[in-house]
Design a protein around this motif. Structure first.
Motif, PDB file in Angstrom:
ATOM      1  N   SER A 375       6.780   2.021   8.426  1.00  0.00           N
ATOM      2  CA  SER A 375       6.938   3.473   8.578  1.00  0.00           C
ATOM      3  C   SER A 375       6.925   3.878  10.049  1.00  0.00           C
ATOM      4  O   SER A 375       7.598   4.818  10.450  1.00  0.00           O
ATOM      5  CB  SER A 375       5.834   4.212   7.822  1.00  0.00           C
ATOM      6  OG  SER A 375       4.574   4.060   8.457  1.00  0.00           O
ATOM      7  N   ALA A 378      10.423   3.260  11.350  1.00  0.00           N
ATOM      8  CA  ALA A 378      11.551   3.853  10.623  1.00  0.00           C
ATOM      9  C   ALA A 378      12.170   5.002  11.413  1.00  0.00           C
ATOM     10  O   ALA A 378      11.457   5.882  11.906  1.00  0.00           O
ATOM     11  CB  ALA A 378      11.088   4.341   9.252  1.00  0.00           C
ATOM     12  N   LYS A 379      13.494   5.004  11.526  1.00  0.00           N
ATOM     13  CA  LYS A 379      14.208   6.072  12.224  1.00  0.00           C
ATOM     14  C   LYS A 379      14.572   7.213  11.281  1.00  0.00           C
ATOM     15  O   LYS A 379      14.542   8.374  11.661  1.00  0.00           O
ATOM     16  CB  LYS A 379      15.479   5.523  12.873  1.00  0.00           C
ATOM     17  CG  LYS A 379      15.239   4.358  13.822  1.00  0.00           C
ATOM     18  CD  LYS A 379      14.377   4.751  14.997  1.00  0.00           C
ATOM     19  CE  LYS A 379      14.189   3.580  15.964  1.00  0.00           C
ATOM     20  NZ  LYS A 379      13.288   3.910  17.070  1.00  0.00           N
ATOM     21  N   ASP A 380      14.930   6.855  10.043  1.00  0.00           N
ATOM     22  CA  ASP A 380      15.290   7.873   9.055  1.00  0.00           C
ATOM     23  C   ASP A 380      14.031   8.570   8.545  1.00  0.00           C
ATOM     24  O   ASP A 380      13.067   7.921   8.127  1.00  0.00           O
ATOM     25  CB  ASP A 380      16.037   7.212   7.889  1.00  0.00           C
ATOM     26  CG  ASP A 380      16.474   8.223   6.849  1.00  0.00           C
ATOM     27  OD1 ASP A 380      17.423   8.969   7.122  1.00  0.00           O
ATOM     28  OD2 ASP A 380      15.845   8.271   5.765  1.00  0.00           O
ATOM     29  N   TYR A 381      14.045   9.915   8.583  1.00  0.00           N
ATOM     30  CA  TYR A 381      12.846  10.675   8.248  1.00  0.00           C
ATOM     31  C   TYR A 381      12.438  10.479   6.781  1.00  0.00           C
ATOM     32  O   TYR A 381      11.253  10.314   6.471  1.00  0.00           O
ATOM     33  CB  TYR A 381      13.074  12.157   8.531  1.00  0.00           C
ATOM     34  CG  TYR A 381      11.836  12.998   8.358  1.00  0.00           C
ATOM     35  CD1 TYR A 381      10.815  12.976   9.311  1.00  0.00           C
ATOM     36  CD2 TYR A 381      11.668  13.816   7.237  1.00  0.00           C
ATOM     37  CE1 TYR A 381       9.677  13.729   9.152  1.00  0.00           C
ATOM     38  CE2 TYR A 381      10.528  14.572   7.070  1.00  0.00           C
ATOM     39  CZ  TYR A 381       9.542  14.537   8.033  1.00  0.00           C
ATOM     40  OH  TYR A 381       8.407  15.285   7.877  1.00  0.00           O
ATOM     41  N   LYS A 382      13.408  10.495   5.877  1.00  0.00           N
ATOM     42  CA  LYS A 382      13.089  10.328   4.454  1.00  0.00           C
ATOM     43  C   LYS A 382      12.491   8.948   4.183  1.00  0.00           C
ATOM     44  O   LYS A 382      11.535   8.824   3.419  1.00  0.00           O
ATOM     45  CB  LYS A 382      14.350  10.541   3.613  1.00  0.00           C
ATOM     46  CG  LYS A 382      14.813  11.984   3.551  1.00  0.00           C
ATOM     47  CD  LYS A 382      15.997  12.139   2.613  1.00  0.00           C
ATOM     48  CE  LYS A 382      16.424  13.593   2.512  1.00  0.00           C
ATOM     49  NZ  LYS A 382      17.601  13.765   1.611  1.00  0.00           N
ATOM     50  N   ARG A 383      13.067   7.932   4.822  1.00  0.00           N
ATOM     51  CA  ARG A 383      12.532   6.575   4.643  1.00  0.00           C
ATOM     52  C   ARG A 383      11.118   6.502   5.214  1.00  0.00           C
ATOM     53  O   ARG A 383      10.239   5.862   4.632  1.00  0.00           O
ATOM     54  CB  ARG A 383      13.452   5.572   5.332  1.00  0.00           C
ATOM     55  CG  ARG A 383      12.905   4.155   5.342  1.00  0.00           C
ATOM     56  CD  ARG A 383      13.931   3.156   5.859  1.00  0.00           C
ATOM     57  NE  ARG A 383      13.325   1.869   6.141  1.00  0.00           N
ATOM     58  CZ  ARG A 383      12.979   0.983   5.222  1.00  0.00           C
ATOM     59  NH1 ARG A 383      13.182   1.247   3.945  1.00  0.00           N
ATOM     60  NH2 ARG A 383      12.441  -0.172   5.564  1.00  0.00           N
ATOM     61  N   LYS A 384      10.900   7.143   6.342  1.00  0.00           N
ATOM     62  CA  LYS A 384       9.580   7.138   6.966  1.00  0.00           C
ATOM     63  C   LYS A 384       8.537   7.741   6.019  1.00  0.00           C
ATOM     64  O   LYS A 384       7.453   7.185   5.826  1.00  0.00           O
ATOM     65  CB  LYS A 384       9.628   7.927   8.273  1.00  0.00           C
ATOM     66  CG  LYS A 384       8.326   7.903   9.080  1.00  0.00           C
ATOM     67  CD  LYS A 384       8.480   8.714  10.350  1.00  0.00           C
ATOM     68  CE  LYS A 384       7.241   8.634  11.200  1.00  0.00           C
ATOM     69  NZ  LYS A 384       7.036   7.296  11.774  1.00  0.00           N
TER      70      LYS A 384
END
Length: 497
Positions: A375, A378-384
């Motif tokens: 986390s 992670a660059k993508d906010y939703k994935r984070k």
């Protein structure tokens, strides 16, 4: 943005929006949800909230809705200049113009340069005596007007141990940097860095173990995902074009020729699509192949990971039919040899933790650590957010165990897992800040000015993330700092007089 008067929002509805905003203060996404629900801007939501708070809490310090008389800035000249240079990365010329615009005296370029040089010359050697402390060093270099700046960073605290303006980036220069750290009483257990030849040679000269950074190790494959996708899309467009022109043929000879061209374009498109699909799958398998733990929380052994990763590389090298990938795969196989020690160290740590926790609890702790670590990167906010939620679920399950001082033991387990470093990504963030500082100096920087920037980065207090509220120097030494870096620098300059 186009604004319009909402006559349908009656005073009672506006009051309800304000009350709802008040009740949901601090809840992530609440203001955005209200704005979407009533089809208004988030700004209006906050204005209604502030109006409500002003009515019932007039003594509270609230944002002013119409303040034409802000408080004047009462910052001393020396603090303002230092903050603009270090925090703002302003050039001396820009600082001079800002001071002139604010009507502040002593705005001459020479005066500012003299003051900054005085501060820079007062920076002491900050590496304290380590008394044989074992550390992991992250190493990297950046360039300034053709000259490299070599940087050594403590992996755990992110404190810069040494940064030097070197003549070149040869092995001897790197060896000198490592020796400077060693002379202070620190024993370097591992150097995590990219695979530059000079750095590897420097490790060999000082008998240090070089561990290749994971990102640099696999980054050579990354561009091919977009490259093969573009090639597949172009092949599909070419196929469609060949199909379109068939109907325009006016003779049997032309028709047969165009049909042959269409068949050939179809074959090429199918091959391009296959290459992209296969590589996209293998690329994802390669990323997951370096996971330390399986989905059930069990440890992946070195033999298991090495076998899986090398099988993926063999498929990329031999089955895709992309010549450029063959060279990338060859370089990867040469560099990855020094990476497998990460799993050997992880196995040793896992054995230590197995003596403290039951198997099922340890599995949840390992999955929590792995998800939390992912986390952070992670660059993508939703994935984070998804990974953060997953991490918290595993942590909750681990804490349900009936073990004495479970919180303290889990924290200890997290620290032990963190001690096994495989990435030098924190130094990339440091590099970006030093690059901005170099750019503000027109690409020229002395060793003294570099020391000033290093002091600032080591004593700059983090305002977010897992280290929020602390400085790298506090985390490295375990000592609490007094005051801000501005006060400390001015104090050093005063003592140097």
């Amino acid at each position: 943005m186009k604004f319009q008067r909402r006559k349908d929002l009656t005073p009672s509805i506006r009051l309800w929006i304000a009350i709802s905003a008040f009740m949901q203060q601090g809840l992530w996404g609440a203001m955005t949800k209200l704005a979407r629900q009533y089809k208004i801007s988030r700004q209006l939501v906050y204005i209604l909230l502030w109006s409500l708070l002003e009515t019932f809490q007039p003594d509270k310090n609230l944002p002013a809705l119409d303040d034409d008389n802000p408080q004047p800035i009462k910052t001393p000249w020396n603090k303002l200049v230092l903050a603009l240079k270090l925090q703002g990365c302003c050039s001396v010329g820009d600082i001079s113009e800002i001071l002139k615009s604010l009507g502040i005296r002593n705005s001459a370029v020479g005066k500012i340069s003299e003051f900054l040089n005085k501060i820079a010359n007062s920076i002491p050697d900050e590496i304290s005596e380590g008394q044989h402390c074992i550390i992991v060093v992250l190493a990297d270099e950046i360039f300034m007007a053709g000259k490299p700046i070599l940087i050594g960073l403590d992996a755990k605290s992110h404190c810069i141990l040494k940064a030097i303006v070197a003549e070149d980036r040869s092995g001897q220069q790197w060896a000198s940097l490592f020796e400077l750290i060693g002379k202070k009483g620190y024993r370097i257990d591992l150097v995590v860095a990219d695979c530059s030849k000079g750095l590897i040679k420097g490790c060999q000269l000082t008998d240090l173990i070089h561990h290749p950074d994971l990102m640099h190790l696999i980054w050579g494959f990354a561009p091919f995902l977009a490259r093969l996708e573009r090639r597949a899309l172009a092949a599909i467009e070419a196929e469609a074009e060949r199909e379109r022109v068939i109907s325009n043929a006016r003779s049997e000879r032309v028709l047969l020729k165009r049909e042959e061209q269409y068949i050939q374009a179809s074959i090429e498109a199918e091959e391009a699509i296959r290459q992209y699909d296969d590589f996209a799958y293998l690329w994802q398998c390669l990323l997951n192949g370096f996971n330390l733990f399986n989905e059930d929380g069990t440890l992946r052994t070195r033999q298991e990971v090495e076998g899986e990763v090398m099988a993926i590389i063999e498929l990329i090298e031999n089955d895709l039919g992309v010549e450029a990938l063959v060279e990338v795969a060859r370089k990867f196989k040469e560099a990855v040899v020094n990476y497998w020690g990460y799993f050997d160290r992880a196995e040793e740590i896992h054995r230590e933790l197995s003596d403290i926790f039951p198997e099922d609890v340890l599995q949840e702790i390992c999955l929590w650590w792995q998800a939390e670590k992912k986390s952070r990167g992670a660059k993508d906010y939703k994935r984070k957010k998804m990974l953060e939620k997953e991490a918290q679920e595993h942590l909750f399950l681990a804490k349900c165990a009936d073990i004495e001082q479970i919180d303290k033991k889990i924290a200890m387990a997290f620290e032990r897992l963190e001690d096994n470093v495989r990435s030098s990504s924190p130094i990339e963030a440091i590099n970006s800040q030093i690059r901005d500082f170099i750019n503000s100096n027109r690409g020229q920087i002395t060793q003294e000015m570099l020391d000033l920037m290093v002091y600032f980065l080591n004593h700059k207090r983090a305002n977010r993330g897992p280290h929020k509220g602390t400085t790298p120097w506090e985390r490295f030494t375990g000592k609490k700092e007094d005051g801000l870096y501005l006060d400390q620098l001015l104090k050093l300059a005063g003592n140097a007089q």
